[in-house]
Motif scaffolding. Structure first.
Motif, PDB file in Angstrom:
ATOM      1  N   ARG A 137       0.778  -0.947   0.235  1.00  0.00           N
ATOM      2  CA  ARG A 137       0.048   0.144  -0.033  1.00  0.00           C
ATOM      3  C   ARG A 137       0.575   1.125   0.189  1.00  0.00           C
ATOM      4  O   ARG A 137       0.715   2.304  -0.647  1.00  0.00           O
ATOM      5  N   GLU A 140       2.390   2.044  -3.364  1.00  0.00           N
ATOM      6  CA  GLU A 140       2.127   2.379  -4.463  1.00  0.00           C
ATOM      7  C   GLU A 140       1.199   3.757  -4.306  1.00  0.00           C
ATOM      8  O   GLU A 140       1.357   4.584  -4.974  1.00  0.00           O
ATOM      9  N   THR A 141       1.418   3.936  -3.054  1.00  0.00           N
ATOM     10  CA  THR A 141       0.524   5.421  -2.197  1.00  0.00           C
ATOM     11  C   THR A 141       1.608   6.196  -3.295  1.00  0.00           C
ATOM     12  O   THR A 141       1.565   7.198  -3.535  1.00  0.00           O
ATOM     13  N   SER A 144       2.055   7.470  -6.412  1.00  0.00           N
ATOM     14  CA  SER A 144       0.837   8.361  -6.553  1.00  0.00           C
ATOM     15  C   SER A 144       0.892  10.066  -6.278  1.00  0.00           C
ATOM     16  O   SER A 144       0.917  10.761  -6.333  1.00  0.00           O
ATOM     17  N   VAL A 187      -1.130  11.988   2.936  1.00  0.00           N
ATOM     18  CA  VAL A 187      -1.329  10.718   1.933  1.00  0.00           C
ATOM     19  C   VAL A 187      -1.487  10.092   1.760  1.00  0.00           C
ATOM     20  O   VAL A 187      -2.762   8.888   2.215  1.00  0.00           O
ATOM     21  N   ILE A 188      -0.511   9.337   3.079  1.00  0.00           N
ATOM     22  CA  ILE A 188      -0.037   7.554   3.033  1.00  0.00           C
ATOM     23  C   ILE A 188      -0.730   7.526   4.610  1.00  0.00           C
ATOM     24  O   ILE A 188      -1.398   5.675   4.460  1.00  0.00           O
ATOM     25  N   ARG A 191      -4.837   6.655   3.479  1.00  0.00           N
ATOM     26  CA  ARG A 191      -4.905   5.544   2.207  1.00  0.00           C
ATOM     27  C   ARG A 191      -4.577   4.113   4.149  1.00  0.00           C
ATOM     28  O   ARG A 191      -5.117   3.357   3.546  1.00  0.00           O
ATOM     29  N   HIS A 192      -3.174   4.582   4.232  1.00  0.00           N
ATOM     30  CA  HIS A 192      -2.759   3.699   5.702  1.00  0.00           C
ATOM     31  C   HIS A 192      -4.168   3.327   6.337  1.00  0.00           C
ATOM     32  O   HIS A 192      -4.436   1.372   6.678  1.00  0.00           O
TER      33      HIS A 192
END
Lengths: 205, 192
Positions: A137, A140-141, A144, A187-188, A191-192
């Motif tokens: 994850r 991939e983040t 982005s 952002v991380i 998503r996390h």
């Protein structure tokens, strides 16, 4: 303050003649042996292309050796090398962007390979799988993120540079570095947390 | 840009002290901060962590994930590096051939020049040698000269005078037998 690694190299420098100033980069073989993994790792995470990372790693050492006379020892050898590598990576993505993205499909780093490299600590197989998912994850983040955010994030959390060092490598003001880093982390984190709540829901179900 | 250090007003104050949770920037600062450097904002945020399990848990989880990311990336890059064939070869080549040293460049240029001259010298010797040997008479040259002598001899041989009467060619062979009429005969016949 002279960094430790500089003191190590000064004794093994090549003889460059009476007038030449010896630099830590004169003993290139030692420099390569010490810093190649680090430079390659950074370029691989930054570019996500094996061939490009390999080529630019070689180019980094070539450039460093060629310009060794301009190394003023005001930073560590590692910082100087990463700065060169970063400039090369920028040029690479800027000049051949189309070719780069076309080419990357064949040599792109597979996120599954990275996730599979998660060390298997003492714990259950389930915990190991969750760890692999978390790494995938984040990987991939990071892809982005904007190029600047990605660079700063990697310098901080992959290369473990502190913020003034990152500012020195990137040539950005401290405040800008912090700002980009916090945005990247936000952002991380988002998503996390989303993936964690998904995992939690799955466990409940 | 200086990060906002105010505590996040969102969410229910579920910590023991009733404080709101950490802001995004505080999370960022705590995650990004080096161990040895602690800003006043980070100190305040850490004080909040002491009494907020939710923030502590989230921060620990993020730290753990980032640590795993680093370990996995490093292990993966090391594996890839091991697979690559002798990445340091160009560097070694540089050590063996310090091409950027001006003295080395000059020496290399001189060596290349000398090496380029050697074959040319050999070629010149090869071309001079046949020229020298050509001056000596060979058997084939002798036969050529003899042939030329013969030609000269025949050319300079005495020729009949222009108005000298030719031998009668019909003495031995009739025109019918040969099928050829000579122009002289025809002119004689016309005179008759």
């Amino acid at each position: 303050m002279v960094p430790e690694n500089i003191q190590t190299f000064s004794s093994t420098s090549l003889n460059l003649g009476a007038g030449a100033r010896t630099t830590p980069l004169d003993d290139l073989e030692n420099v390569v042996a010490l810093y190649q993994p680090r430079v390659f790792r950074f370029l691989l995470a930054q570019l996500r292309d094996r061939d490009a990372a390999e080529t630019l790693t070689q180019e980094t050492f070539l450039r460093a050796w060629s310009a060794r006379a301009s190394f003023r020892e005001d930073c560590s050898v590692a910082t100087w090398l990463i700065r060169i590598a970063l400039n090369l990576a920028r040029d690479h993505t800027r000049t051949g962007r189309f070719r780069f993205w076309k080419h990357i499909s064949a040599n792109a780093v597979d996120v599954a390979d990275v996730a599979a490299s998660v060390p298997n600590r003492e714990g259950s197989a389930e915990a190991h799988l969750i760890a692999q998912e978390q790494v995938a994850r984040i990987w991939e983040t990071v892809a982005s993120l904007s190029p600047r955010q990605r660079t700063i994030f990697l310098l901080r959390f992959l290369e473990e540079m502190d913020i003034p060092e990152i500012a020195s490598v990137t040539g950005l003001p401290l405040g800008t570095v912090k700002s980009h880093l916090y945005r990247a982390l936000n952002v991380i984190r988002t998503r996390h947390n989303a993936s964690s709540s998904n995992c939690g829901n799955q466990e409940k179900a | 840009m200086t990060p906002q250090l105010a505590l996040e007003p969102v969410g229910t104050p579920n910590s023991a002290a009733g404080d709101p949770h950490l802001t995004e920037d505080q999370f960022g600062e705590l995650l990004a901060a080096s161990q040895e450097i602690a800003s006043p904002g980070a100190t305040r945020a850490e004080a909040h962590l002491l009494c907020c399990k939710q923030c502590t848990s989230e921060l620990d989880s993020l730290r753990e994930s980032l640590s795993l990311f680093r370990e996995a990336s490093t292990a993966h890059a090391d594996n890839e590096l091991r697979r690559l064939p002798q990445m340091s070869l160009p560097a070694r080549r540089l050590l063996l051939f310090p091409a950027l040293d001006p003295a080395f460049l000059a020496a290399a240029a001189a060596a290349i020049f000398l090496v380029a001259l050697l074959p040319m010298q050999g070629f010149r010797q090869q071309t001079l040698q046949p020229a020298a040997t050509a001056s000596a008479p060979s058997p084939s040259a002798e036969s050529d000269e003899a042939l030329l002598e013969d030609v000269n001899r025949e050319v300079s041989a005495s020729v009949p005078t222009p108005m000298q009467a030719l031998d009668d060619p019909t003495a031995s062979a009739s025109p019918a037998s040969t099928g050829i009429e000579t122009p002289i005969q025809n002119s004689d016949q016309r005179k008759d």
